[in-house]
Write an enzyme that holds these catalytic residues in place. Structure first.
Site, PDB file in Angstrom:
ATOM      1  N   GLN B 221       0.677  -1.271   0.093  1.00 30.24           N
ATOM      2  CA  GLN B 221       0.167  -0.607  -0.342  1.00 30.24           C
ATOM      3  C   GLN B 221       1.060   1.044  -0.712  1.00 30.24           C
ATOM      4  O   GLN B 221       0.281   2.574  -0.193  1.00 30.24           O
ATOM      5  CB  GLN B 221      -1.059   0.008   1.057  1.00 30.24           C
ATOM      6  CG  GLN B 221      -1.965  -1.408   0.938  1.00 30.24           C
ATOM      7  CD  GLN B 221      -2.952  -0.994   2.395  1.00 30.24           C
ATOM      8  OE1 GLN B 221      -3.276  -1.822   3.186  1.00 30.24           O
ATOM      9  NE2 GLN B 221      -3.523   0.138   2.509  1.00 30.24           N
ATOM     10  N   ARG B 368      -8.724   0.097   7.636  1.00 30.22           N
ATOM     11  CA  ARG B 368      -9.918   0.534   7.404  1.00 30.22           C
ATOM     12  C   ARG B 368      -9.973   2.018   8.187  1.00 30.22           C
ATOM     13  O   ARG B 368     -11.233   2.498   8.554  1.00 30.22           O
ATOM     14  CB  ARG B 368     -11.307   0.416   6.501  1.00 30.22           C
ATOM     15  CG  ARG B 368     -11.577   0.916   5.240  1.00 30.22           C
ATOM     16  CD  ARG B 368     -12.255   0.054   4.821  1.00 30.22           C
ATOM     17  NE  ARG B 368     -13.166   0.514   3.657  1.00 30.22           N
ATOM     18  CZ  ARG B 368     -13.884   0.120   2.968  1.00 30.22           C
ATOM     19  NH1 ARG B 368     -14.430  -0.509   2.659  1.00 30.22           N
ATOM     20  NH2 ARG B 368     -14.706   1.308   1.727  1.00 30.22           N
ATOM     21  N   CYS B 369      -8.786   2.414   8.237  1.00 30.46           N
ATOM     22  CA  CYS B 369      -9.040   3.640   9.975  1.00 30.46           C
ATOM     23  C   CYS B 369      -8.063   3.916   9.823  1.00 30.46           C
ATOM     24  O   CYS B 369      -6.640   3.828   9.209  1.00 30.46           O
ATOM     25  CB  CYS B 369      -9.477   2.716  11.144  1.00 30.46           C
ATOM     26  SG  CYS B 369      -8.775   3.388  12.365  1.00 30.46           S
ATOM     27  N   GLU B 738     -12.603   5.361   4.786  1.00 28.77           N
ATOM     28  CA  GLU B 738     -12.707   4.160   5.925  1.00 28.77           C
ATOM     29  C   GLU B 738     -14.142   4.940   6.895  1.00 28.77           C
ATOM     30  O   GLU B 738     -14.275   4.439   8.009  1.00 28.77           O
ATOM     31  CB  GLU B 738     -11.286   5.045   6.818  1.00 28.77           C
ATOM     32  CG  GLU B 738     -10.726   4.569   5.795  1.00 28.77           C
ATOM     33  CD  GLU B 738      -9.062   4.903   6.128  1.00 28.77           C
ATOM     34  OE1 GLU B 738      -9.161   5.557   6.838  1.00 28.77           O
ATOM     35  OE2 GLU B 738      -8.123   4.043   5.916  1.00 28.77           O
TER      36      GLU B 738
END
Ligand SMILES: Cc1cc2nc3c(=O)[nH]c(=O)nc-3n(C[C@H](O)[C@H](O)[C@H](O)COP(=O)(O)OP(=O)(O)OC[C@H]3O[C@@H](n4cnc5c(N)ncnc54)[C@H](O)[C@@H]3O)c2cc1C
Lengths: 289, 784
Positions: B221, B368-369, B738
């Protein structure tokens, strides 16, 4: 997937399969839908030297009614059971269970016979067949035998099948008279094995209960036939009280373990809820039939 | 003819995703699709035990298996100074265990073979003798004085504490609590869950033995950050490292860390002079790669009787596993958890945190945060609902009373954040209206009289995303700016290269739309590139909802720079002065003579064929954007559930989600992001858990135990928007990838708690299984 090395044969006839097993049954595994066997191979929990793939054996995919039985061939897929029109009226327990077995992808391949042979206590078909009083026909190179499902399922992942035998057919006696049944399953998501499931089958005889079949999924070392509950119902009036008592006895017959899905007490409580709801539904169907 | 804004489908248009065609048709390329000539295959041997001393490793039998090329052990890596590597939190992590294994599934050795089957066969032939040690599984016990020390590899480590951290004003908070009429507290555990992207992690490492150039195709990522880490770990010259991230099948924070497999495969390729592929299987991904959450939290809210919030106090204990491998900015230890005051105007707050090493897999990644915002949001939103019960107020009204008012932005929170913009009440009101809140409360009352259980839960979350301003945010010293390079070709088509890394967010589409709005080139004429460190400018990658706030801003800025240059060229070709030109999306025209115009395509051609002499040729440039602040998206989610008392099952009847992420680039993509997040939030709330038995055996190591909801059980989502632009972002956008994972778990859990609230139930722990609901009901009923 990276299983251990194995030899693979795909016989074109049952005789060929049986003669292979007659020689090498001990080191072999039969492959049907592969939905239980392949995960075991993948994780290397099973490392058979030989895989005997039944899928090319012709004539085993039937699902038909004859001589007072529903006959399910060894290669009838769960998908075929879901799609069958004949079941809804005569075998509502099977019709209720089939769409709850796993998910469509697994049902496209997985077989009813494979499920029984695998003898997973969380498998759905074991309970359904116990409640219906079904039998399994097995064959080896030296002949056939027919085994009641109650005797076929011995223990966790253990059946009375010999390594040289294959299941050829499951035989479900057609429920007689006014009868009904259903299958109730608590699962965490579609495609999950049961946290608890219950198969219920009920026949009415002149307003009283005739034969009752109750079997439990995922609450013991194998699919459990709730015999005391069944007996308590036979000959009784179908009343809320008799159903409640049967539900209590069925919950007693369960021997669940506590795990991430819930405590043993919880699972017993769900058995009670499901048996009661299942009997209500079975009665409704029986009266309508 | 003028190109109008509508035709060019810039910001605000729901055009279809440009990348979808190749994914739908199976023409994407993932790491496992890459096959190079002479490529070898690596498989990793993992520890069966959670805590044990390694007595010996005997690889002789494995080495002898035909087809095996090499066995890589920690000892071998140690000879090249590669047995340990840094984590994204400044700790160290064993690449392969040498002294001890510290969690079940830890990397112990690897086999490199001619094919993957042989590699896996050979794993069974490596004989490792372990001397088992007591496993430390509970972080509370880990901090007890007599607990076995897990990190005895660290000289300065005398216990299992991996950090202590606090922020806020303790004495002001204590004073406020003394003056409070009501104090409400909540102990809750945000369980360990896992991002579980459908594509697991992997690498094809290709080190050219002659040039020394390392081409690493990997699931990353953050390719640039990883390149730098590789340079630091392996001592390879950075110009000789090329990280190429092909299509990624989901990341969700799981592909932010550097994993031992990447390092081992690269080392193997370096030593063997051949490409080496390593792709982990599902179980390896679940048991060894970055988990998320695992926070034990205690929160207290001090209030006046009328519901005015006075102060918030939170203590948390994080279970970090065997290595402190959270991915987070250097200056913090519990991520951005201190945003825990949420959407409320709290005059005082104090947050204290401590972390424990345990014999579990490392991670603590932001699933996802934005760096622990999820845990914070969950804490405050759960606490507020309980506070409402305590005060006998409606939970929505208690929120309304304490929301930061729209005219208070920019709002400086007591834990040090400057919220850029917000209108919380408007978002909540829209949600309440859409769900029919008043009618639902009436129905709930009626049903309760009949003994039926209906619950209405909500969460009015605020996130802090888009890290971040260089003065406050860096990872391992690397400032968290991001970049964009735009090259407009003579024919008016363009390539945009960005430092962030899409994993399904739709960058190929949305970033093209940003250029389209700013420069008037239609999105279909713009190729968006990312993921190849030799090709795209440096950036910190995609996570923490940072792409739009950072690289998205950089894209707007470089587009504007090129537009300024384009204006000069247009003035030259139209033979007017720059001051006489006006811009409308896609073209410059002469004031008062709109027919006298040059389209951006005309200008692009001129930039290479007829540019003014005093100007450099070309229409290209790059921009590194240092965001002045974070962005603060917010919203209100309302969830309605019905409960089956006989089984404890809860069924979601409605989910109404109002999100405000400022200006929406592609509203359809935003909705897609929200649907995904609402589904993941549901999964976390309802069914997901990585747990361990007392020996540290991981339960939840495959998808039959670790559950991903399907379309069957995922609720239906009703999504709505309010738009409060970010005042500091070039075009007013905030991050949104998110929001729903962050905000929704509390709403689901609040809904189930609400269904049982009249029976006195105040807490249910996630995952809220039917069994837990049933047990809470038994307890409540037997108590009353
Ligand atoms: C994701 C997933 C979810 C599932 N969920 C459920 C569920 O909810 N409920 C449920 O009941 N099941 C579930 N299953 C199991 C599934 O129904 C299997 O298909 C079934 O249990 C085995 O049938 P099969 O045809 O695939 O057998 P195989 O996997 O091919 O074989 C299983 C075993 O039976 C033996 N065998 C197979 N056929 C014969 C035969 N004719 N004679 C002798 N031995 C034979 C094999 O040797 C092997 O030991 C699930 C499976 C998966 C992968």
């Amino acid at each position: 997937m990276f299983p251990s090395r194995f030899e693979y044969v795909a016989p074109r006839s049952l005789e060929e399969a049986l003669s292979t097993l007659a020689g090498r049954g001990d080191e072999a595994k039969v492959l049907a839908g592969g939905q239980s066997l392949i995960p075991l191979l993948k994780l290397r929990f099973a490392s058979p030297a030989l895989i005997v793939d039944l899928n090319r054996v012709p004539g085993l995919s039937y699902l038909e009614e004859s001589d007072g039985h529903l006959r399910i061939g060894a290669l009838a897929r769960n998908r075929d059971v879901v799609a069958s029109q004949t079941l809804e009226a005569g075998y509502p327990t099977i019709a209720a269970a089939a769409p709850l077995v796993s998910d469509p992808i697994v049902r496209n391949l997985g077989t009813v016979a494979g499920s029984l042979a695998h003898a997973d206590p969380a498998g759905d078909w074991g309970s359904v067949m116990l409640a219906l009083g079904a039998e399994v026909t097995v064959r080896s190179a030296s002949g056939d035998r027919t085994i009641p499902v109650a005797d076929f399922l011995v223990d966790t992942f253990t059946t009375s099948l010999e390594p040289t035998e294959v299941i050829t057919e499951i035989r479900v006696p057609k429920p007689e008279g006014s009868s009904g049944g259903t299958y109730l399953k608590l699962e965490r998501k579609v495609g999950d094995f049961a946290t608890v499931a219950v198969a219920v089958q009920l026949a009415l005889d002149d307003g009283r209960i005739g034969r009752a079949g109750i079997a439990l999924t995922a609450v013991g070392p194998k699919n459990i036939q709730a015999i005391d509950a069944e007996r308590s119902l036979a000959g009784a009036e179908p009343t809320p009280e008799s159903f409640q008592e049967a539900a209590r006895l069925a919950a007693d017959a369960a021997s669940p373990i506590s795990d991430v899905r819930g405590s043993a007490d919880y699972k017993r409580a769900v058995v009670r809820t499901f048996v009661q709801r299942g009997l209500d539904r079975a009665l409704e169907l029986a009266r309508a039939s | 003819m003028a190109v109008t804004e509508h035709e060019i489908a810039g910001v605000g248009h729901s055009i279809k995703r440009k990348e979808d065609a190749r994914f739908i048709q199976g023409k994407g390329t993932y790491v496992d699709d890459i096959s190079l000539p002479g490529m070898l295959h690596m498989a990793i041997l993992r520890s069966p035990l959670a805590h044990a001393r390694i007595v010996s490793i005997d690889a002789e039998r494995a080495q002898a298996l035909p087809g095996v090329v090499a066995v890589v052990t920690g000892e071998l890596l140690g000879q090249h100074n590669l047995a340990w590597m840094p984590t994204m939190s400044g700790d160290t992590q064993a690449v392969f265990a040498t002294d001890k294994v510290r969690f079940q599934g830890q990397e112990v050795a690897a086999v490199v073979a001619e094919d993957a089957y042989t590699a896996h066969d050979a794993l069974e032939l490596i004989d490792v003798e372990y001397d088992p040690l007591p496993a430390v599984v509970d972080p509370k016990k880990a901090l007890e004085p007599d607990a076995p020390i897990i990190r005895d590899d660290k000289d300065d480590q005398a216990d299992n504490r991996c950090y202590r951290w606090e922020t806020g004003d303790k004495s002001a908070t204590d004073r406020a609590f003394e003056q409070a009429d009501v104090v409400v507290s909540l102990d809750t555990f945000y369980p360990r869950c896992h991002p579980s992207p459908l594509e697991t992690c992997g690498i094809v490492a290709d080190v050219n033995p002659v040039t020394g150039k390392a081409t690493l195709h990997m699931t990353s990522q953050a390719p640039h950050a990883h390149r730098t880490v590789f340079a630091l770990v392996a001592g390879l010259p950075e110009q000789n490292i090329q990280i190429k991230t092909p299509d990624i099948g989901g990341g969700f924070g799981n592909k932010v860390p550097v994993y031992p497999g990447y390092v081992a495969a690269t080392a193997a390729s370096l030593l063997l002079g051949k490409p080496v592929k390593w792709v982990e299987d599902r179980s390896e991904n679940l048991i060894s790669t970055g988990f998320a959450r695992d926070y034990h939290m205690h929160g207290e809210l001090a209030m006046k009787r009328d519901g005015t919030m006075l102060a918030l106090r939170v203590h948390l204990l994080s279970d970090n596993g065997a290595f402190f491998a959270d991915a987070q900015p250097t200056k913090v230890k519990a991520g951005l958890f201190h945003i825990v005051t949420g959407s409320y105007d709290l005059p005082a707050a104090h947050v204290s945190a401590e972390g424990a090493y345990t014999n579990k897999a490392p991670g603590g990644v932001a699933y996802r945060c934005s760096f622990r915002v999820t845990e914070a949001s969950y804490m405050i939103e759960r606490l507020v609902q309980n506070a409402a019960y305590e005060l006998g107020m409606d939970p929505a009204e208690l929120r309304r009373k304490n929301f930061i008012a729209p005219d208070k932005f920019p709002y400086e929170s007591v834990t040090g954040f400057v919220y850029d913009s917000g209108n919380y009440e408007a978002a909540m009101d829209l949600a309440l209206e859409k769900v029919g809140y008043k009618e639902l409360r009436d129905e709930q009352k009626r049903l309760r009289e009949d003994g039926k259980l209906l619950g209405i839960g909500m969460a009015s979350f605020t996130e802090v995303v888009g890290a971040g301003p260089a003065k406050d945010y860096d990872i391992l010293g690397l400032k968290m700016f991001d970049s964009a390079e735009l090259r407009v070709h003579p024919t008016g088509k363009a390539i945009l290269k960005i430092g962030v890394q899409t994993q399904g967010q739709g960058h190929e589409t949305t970033f093209a739309q940003i250029v389209a709005s700013e420069l008037g080139i239609p999105p279909e004429d713009i190729l968006v590139q990312y993921g190849d460190t030799d090709n795209v400018p440096y950036g910190m990658g995609t996570y923490a909802s940072r792409s739009t706030p950072t690289a998205g801003a950089a894209t707007a800025m470089i587009s504007r720079k090129l537009r300024d240059k384009a204006k000069k060229i247009a003035a030259h070709t139209l033979e007017v002065s720059e001051d006489d030109l006006e811009w409308e999306t896609g073209r410059f025209f002469v004031k008062g003579a709109p027919d006298k115009a040059a389209t951006i395509q005309d200008v692009a051609f001129a930039a290479y064929t007829n540019h003014p002499e005093d100007l450099e040729a070309g229409l290209e440039g790059s921009h590194y954007y240092n965001p002045p602040n974070m962005t603060y998206p917010f919203g209100t989610y309302v969830v309605v559930v019905e409960i089956d008392e006989g089984t404890g099952e809860w069924k979601v009847r409605r989910v109404v989600a109002v999100d405000d992420c400022g200006v929406r680039i592609n509203p359809m993509i935003v909705e897609g992001q929200l649907h995904g997040g609402l589904a993941e939030g549901f999964a976390i709330a309802a069914m997901q858990l990585i747990s361990f038995d007392e020996d540290g055996n991981c339960i939840g190591s495959n998808f039959t135990d670790y559950l991903l909801p399907t379309s069957w059980e995922t609720p239906n989502f009703e999504t709505f928007a309010t738009v409060t632009p970010s005042p500091h972002h070039p075009f007013g956008a905030k991050g949104v990838g998110e929001s729903a994972t962050v905000g929704s778990p509390a709403a689901y859990v609040n809904a189930v708690v609400d269904a049982l609230a009249h029976l006195g139930v105040r807490n249910l722990e996630m995952p809220v299984t039917p069994a837990r609901v049933w047990e809470a009901l038994q307890e409540a009923r037997s108590g009353s």
